[in-house]
Motif scaffolding. Structure first.
Motif, PDB file in Angstrom:
ATOM      1  N   MET A 172       0.833  -1.208   0.000  1.00 57.13           N
ATOM      2  CA  MET A 172       0.000   0.000   0.000  1.00 57.13           C
ATOM      3  C   MET A 172       0.866   1.256   0.000  1.00 57.13           C
ATOM      4  O   MET A 172       0.526   2.267  -0.637  1.00 57.13           O
ATOM      5  N   LEU A 173       1.996   1.192   0.702  1.00 54.88           N
ATOM      6  CA  LEU A 173       2.894   2.344   0.751  1.00 54.88           C
ATOM      7  C   LEU A 173       3.442   2.678  -0.637  1.00 54.88           C
ATOM      8  O   LEU A 173       3.741   3.847  -0.930  1.00 54.88           O
ATOM      9  N   CYS A 174       3.559   1.677  -1.488  1.00 55.34           N
ATOM     10  CA  CYS A 174       4.055   1.910  -2.848  1.00 55.34           C
ATOM     11  C   CYS A 174       3.150   2.843  -3.640  1.00 55.34           C
ATOM     12  O   CYS A 174       3.601   3.463  -4.621  1.00 55.34           O
ATOM     13  N   THR A 175       1.866   2.931  -3.231  1.00 52.30           N
ATOM     14  CA  THR A 175       0.972   3.856  -3.940  1.00 52.30           C
ATOM     15  C   THR A 175       1.414   5.304  -3.769  1.00 52.30           C
ATOM     16  O   THR A 175       1.107   6.155  -4.610  1.00 52.30           O
ATOM     17  N   LEU A 176       2.141   5.595  -2.693  1.00 56.69           N
ATOM     18  CA  LEU A 176       2.679   6.945  -2.519  1.00 56.69           C
ATOM     19  C   LEU A 176       3.697   7.269  -3.603  1.00 56.69           C
ATOM     20  O   LEU A 176       3.796   8.419  -4.042  1.00 56.69           O
ATOM     21  N   MET A 177       4.472   6.260  -4.033  1.00 61.86           N
ATOM     22  CA  MET A 177       5.412   6.501  -5.129  1.00 61.86           C
ATOM     23  C   MET A 177       4.662   6.870  -6.406  1.00 61.86           C
ATOM     24  O   MET A 177       5.110   7.724  -7.178  1.00 61.86           O
ATOM     25  N   VAL A 178       3.514   6.225  -6.635  1.00 69.64           N
ATOM     26  CA  VAL A 178       2.687   6.579  -7.786  1.00 69.64           C
ATOM     27  C   VAL A 178       2.213   8.020  -7.660  1.00 69.64           C
ATOM     28  O   VAL A 178       2.274   8.802  -8.622  1.00 69.64           O
ATOM     29  N   ALA A 179       1.751   8.400  -6.472  1.00 71.93           N
ATOM     30  CA  ALA A 179       1.261   9.760  -6.251  1.00 71.93           C
ATOM     31  C   ALA A 179       2.362  10.786  -6.479  1.00 71.93           C
ATOM     32  O   ALA A 179       2.149  11.813  -7.132  1.00 71.93           O
ATOM     33  N   PHE A 180       3.557  10.514  -5.943  1.00 71.68           N
ATOM     34  CA  PHE A 180       4.671  11.443  -6.147  1.00 71.68           C
ATOM     35  C   PHE A 180       5.022  11.562  -7.628  1.00 71.68           C
ATOM     36  O   PHE A 180       5.290  12.647  -8.135  1.00 71.68           O
ATOM     37  N   ALA A 181       5.029  10.430  -8.322  1.00 63.53           N
ATOM     38  CA  ALA A 181       5.395  10.433  -9.738  1.00 63.53           C
ATOM     39  C   ALA A 181       4.400  11.230 -10.571  1.00 63.53           C
ATOM     40  O   ALA A 181       4.784  11.888 -11.554  1.00 63.53           O
ATOM     41  N   LEU A 182       3.114  11.204 -10.209  1.00 67.61           N
ATOM     42  CA  LEU A 182       2.093  11.923 -10.977  1.00 67.61           C
ATOM     43  C   LEU A 182       2.344  13.421 -10.995  1.00 67.61           C
ATOM     44  O   LEU A 182       1.933  14.125 -11.934  1.00 67.61           O
ATOM     45  N   PHE A 183       3.013  13.929  -9.972  1.00 71.60           N
ATOM     46  CA  PHE A 183       3.280  15.368  -9.894  1.00 71.60           C
ATOM     47  C   PHE A 183       4.644  15.749 -10.500  1.00 71.60           C
ATOM     48  O   PHE A 183       5.003  16.922 -10.494  1.00 71.60           O
ATOM     49  N   MET A 184       5.377  14.752 -10.987  1.00 68.86           N
ATOM     50  CA  MET A 184       6.702  15.039 -11.545  1.00 68.86           C
ATOM     51  C   MET A 184       6.567  15.660 -12.924  1.00 68.86           C
ATOM     52  O   MET A 184       5.917  15.116 -13.808  1.00 68.86           O
ATOM     53  N   ARG A 185       7.178  16.815 -13.078  1.00 64.70           N
ATOM     54  CA  ARG A 185       7.206  17.492 -14.363  1.00 64.70           C
ATOM     55  C   ARG A 185       8.643  17.871 -14.667  1.00 64.70           C
ATOM     56  O   ARG A 185       9.273  18.564 -13.877  1.00 64.70           O
ATOM     57  N   THR A 186       9.149  17.410 -15.807  1.00 65.82           N
ATOM     58  CA  THR A 186      10.500  17.794 -16.209  1.00 65.82           C
ATOM     59  C   THR A 186      10.404  19.136 -16.907  1.00 65.82           C
ATOM     60  O   THR A 186      10.279  19.222 -18.129  1.00 65.82           O
ATOM     61  N   ALA A 187      10.411  20.179 -16.105  1.00 67.29           N
ATOM     62  CA  ALA A 187      10.228  21.526 -16.644  1.00 67.29           C
ATOM     63  C   ALA A 187      11.369  21.907 -17.565  1.00 67.29           C
ATOM     64  O   ALA A 187      12.509  21.498 -17.381  1.00 67.29           O
ATOM     65  N   LYS A 188      11.023  22.708 -18.545  1.00 68.61           N
ATOM     66  CA  LYS A 188      12.054  23.156 -19.467  1.00 68.61           C
ATOM     67  C   LYS A 188      13.000  24.094 -18.754  1.00 68.61           C
ATOM     68  O   LYS A 188      12.592  25.011 -18.055  1.00 68.61           O
ATOM     69  N   SER A 189      14.275  23.864 -18.952  1.00 65.98           N
ATOM     70  CA  SER A 189      15.301  24.645 -18.265  1.00 65.98           C
ATOM     71  C   SER A 189      15.974  25.577 -19.228  1.00 65.98           C
ATOM     72  O   SER A 189      16.051  25.328 -20.426  1.00 65.98           O
ATOM     73  N   SER A 190      16.477  26.674 -18.695  1.00 69.83           N
ATOM     74  CA  SER A 190      17.188  27.636 -19.527  1.00 69.83           C
ATOM     75  C   SER A 190      18.674  27.376 -19.537  1.00 69.83           C
ATOM     76  O   SER A 190      19.441  28.174 -20.060  1.00 69.83           O
ATOM     77  N   THR A 191      19.095  26.294 -18.947  1.00 71.15           N
ATOM     78  CA  THR A 191      20.517  26.008 -18.919  1.00 71.15           C
ATOM     79  C   THR A 191      21.046  25.779 -20.308  1.00 71.15           C
ATOM     80  O   THR A 191      20.337  25.329 -21.215  1.00 71.15           O
ATOM     81  N   THR A 192      22.317  26.052 -20.480  1.00 67.53           N
ATOM     82  CA  THR A 192      22.944  25.910 -21.786  1.00 67.53           C
ATOM     83  C   THR A 192      22.832  24.501 -22.301  1.00 67.53           C
ATOM     84  O   THR A 192      22.519  24.278 -23.465  1.00 67.53           O
ATOM     85  N   GLU A 193      23.024  23.540 -21.386  1.00 66.21           N
ATOM     86  CA  GLU A 193      23.053  22.161 -21.831  1.00 66.21           C
ATOM     87  C   GLU A 193      21.710  21.726 -22.361  1.00 66.21           C
ATOM     88  O   GLU A 193      21.621  21.087 -23.407  1.00 66.21           O
ATOM     89  N   GLN A 194      20.632  22.074 -21.670  1.00 65.33           N
ATOM     90  CA  GLN A 194      19.333  21.583 -22.076  1.00 65.33           C
ATOM     91  C   GLN A 194      18.793  22.326 -23.290  1.00 65.33           C
ATOM     92  O   GLN A 194      17.907  21.831 -23.969  1.00 65.33           O
ATOM     93  N   SER A 195      19.269  23.508 -23.553  1.00 65.63           N
ATOM     94  CA  SER A 195      18.855  24.221 -24.745  1.00 65.63           C
ATOM     95  C   SER A 195      19.766  23.901 -25.917  1.00 65.63           C
ATOM     96  O   SER A 195      19.593  24.420 -27.009  1.00 65.63           O
ATOM     97  N   ASN A 196      20.733  23.050 -25.671  1.00 65.00           N
ATOM     98  CA  ASN A 196      21.689  22.691 -26.706  1.00 65.00           C
ATOM     99  C   ASN A 196      21.027  21.787 -27.749  1.00 65.00           C
ATOM    100  O   ASN A 196      20.649  20.661 -27.458  1.00 65.00           O
ATOM    101  N   GLN A 197      20.883  22.315 -28.953  1.00 65.02           N
ATOM    102  CA  GLN A 197      20.218  21.564 -30.011  1.00 65.02           C
ATOM    103  C   GLN A 197      20.966  20.284 -30.344  1.00 65.02           C
ATOM    104  O   GLN A 197      20.362  19.270 -30.683  1.00 65.02           O
ATOM    105  N   ALA A 198      22.297  20.307 -30.215  1.00 61.77           N
ATOM    106  CA  ALA A 198      23.100  19.116 -30.523  1.00 61.77           C
ATOM    107  C   ALA A 198      22.737  17.967 -29.604  1.00 61.77           C
ATOM    108  O   ALA A 198      22.664  16.812 -30.017  1.00 61.77           O
TER     109      ALA A 198
END
Length: 403
Positions: A172-198
């Protein structure tokens, strides 16, 4: 960057690791009641756990590739479901062989999809490169806290509801991992690496080819193999070694408790050091510390005091390798395929873990003593300290050209 300013995804990842690794760390206390229930020796339960750890490593590269392709959220949810199903099926099993599927395969898959590789891969995409090792260290430290804190809860559940009820509570405790994962958003970052088209246009095949042709990547594999060998040998055989020295069982429990406590502080410390200084140099320092700590332990008289000191000292550099190793992979190759590339390195770690546990028993049976294997761990630690020095930790040309 203050730890309090880390993105929400980091804290959600910490919550997932606390549950995932905390439950895993408690499996040892189920050995006797489960074995007694099925009327078998301890070997079948031990083999189920060994199978779980081996498959944990085998599944990891493939689960990492899936996370890089479809996102960590989906993989963590599927992993939490597999984890919960494995625990529940174990609790209702009527035949001991069922545990190989439930506790071995399903929980092994669940662990690979909810632990460090997947969570750190997600964290890498939202934290700037210059703060990655600190974020990885904080996440690893929190996972270590879960390992330390969950065992008393497991013992309480078992006392109140039996081992079947305790496992169902964990499911039952594992359902908390599901709940946490549902709120995970890999937001777009302005860092050089993540905006690197290559980086964004790189395919998985290209990423694997790039890593496999990089000598430093293979040196990282070798270093993490040594880490796995150390961790599993000590965790598996330290209690027996202390018993051979005529120390009470409480001394082993105390030493392992100190490993867990000091690992919390050490994981964060080494992560912070990895952001401030060269990660390969910090890694060498960590393995040099292991060399000295293990060497001193096997040289000095073994007493309850030296066992406790050893637990604290080795605990301080226990999982400090996780933020440094994952940080090195991210620094050299970028964040996009970190779960895949670090997943492959983690598989090598698990091979080392398997050999550390097995070789400790094999060498003891052959020589009638743990001394040869202890000195082998000292040599391996020193070799790992040297192996990290020649690693070229500069970003690969694909990233360096943009920067």
């Amino acid at each position: 960057m203050s730890i309090f300013r880390f993105p929400l995804l980091v804290w959600l990842g910490i919550g997932i690791l606390v549950i995932c690794l905390g439950i895993r760390q408690s499996f040892g206390i189920f050995m006797m009641p489960v074995s007694d229930f099925f009327g078998t020796g301890r070997e079948f339960f031990s083999f189920a756990i060994a199978l779980q750890n081996l498959l944990f490593g085998v599944f990891q590269p493939f689960v990492g590739m899936a996370a890089d392709k479809w996102g960590a959220k989906r993989i963590i949810i599927l992993g939490a479901v597999s984890y919960a199903l494995g625990l529940y099926l174990t609790s209702i099993a009527t035949e001991p062989s069922m545990l190989y599927l439930s506790l071995g395969v399903l929980v092994g898959l669940g662990l690979s999809a909810t632990s460090y590789v997947i969570v750190l891969g997600a964290v890498a995409k939202v934290v700037p490169a210059e703060h990655a090792a600190k974020a990885f260290g904080l996440t690893t430290a929190a996972g270590s806290f879960g390992m330390f804190a969950m065992i008393p809860g497991a013992q309480t559940l078992m006392t109140e509801f039996g081992w079947q009820g305790a496992l169902q509570g964990f499911a039952m405790l594992c359902t908390l991992m599901v709940a946490f994962a549902l709120f995970m958003r890999t937001a777009k970052s302005s860092t050089t690496e993540q905006s690197n088209q290559a980086e964004q246009s790189q395919t998985l095949k290209q990423a694997l080819t790039e890593a496999f042709s990089h000598r430093g990547y293979w040196l990282i594999h070798i270093g993490f193999f040594v880490c796995g060998f150390h961790v599993m040998f000590i965790a598996t055989h330290l209690p027996s070694y202390l018993a051979d020295k005529h120390l009470p069982a409480s001394s082993a429990a105390m030493a392992l408790a100190y490993v867990g406590i000091f690992n919390i502080f050490g994981s964060y410390f080494w992560g912070v050091m990895g952001d401030r200084f060269s990660k390969r140099h910090v890694m060498s320092a960590l393995y040099l510390m292991r060399t000295l700590v293990i060497g001193a332990f096997v040289t000095l008289p073994v007493t309850e005091s030296t066992a406790a000191i050893f637990g604290g000292a080795i605990g301080f550099c226990w999982l400090g390798t996780v933020p440094l190793t994952s940080g090195l992979v991210r620094q050299i190759f970028g964040a996009k395929y970190l779960s895949t590339l670090y997943g492959l390195v983690f598989f090598t770690h698990q091979v080392g873990s398997f050999l550390g546990a097995w070789a400790g028993g094999r060498i003891y049976d052959y020589y009638g003593s743990y001394e040869p294997i202890w000195w082998s761990t000292v040599v391996l630690a020193f070799a790992a300290a040297l192996i990290h020095l020649p690693i070229n930790d500069k970003p690969v040309q694909r990233l360096a050209m943009v920067n």
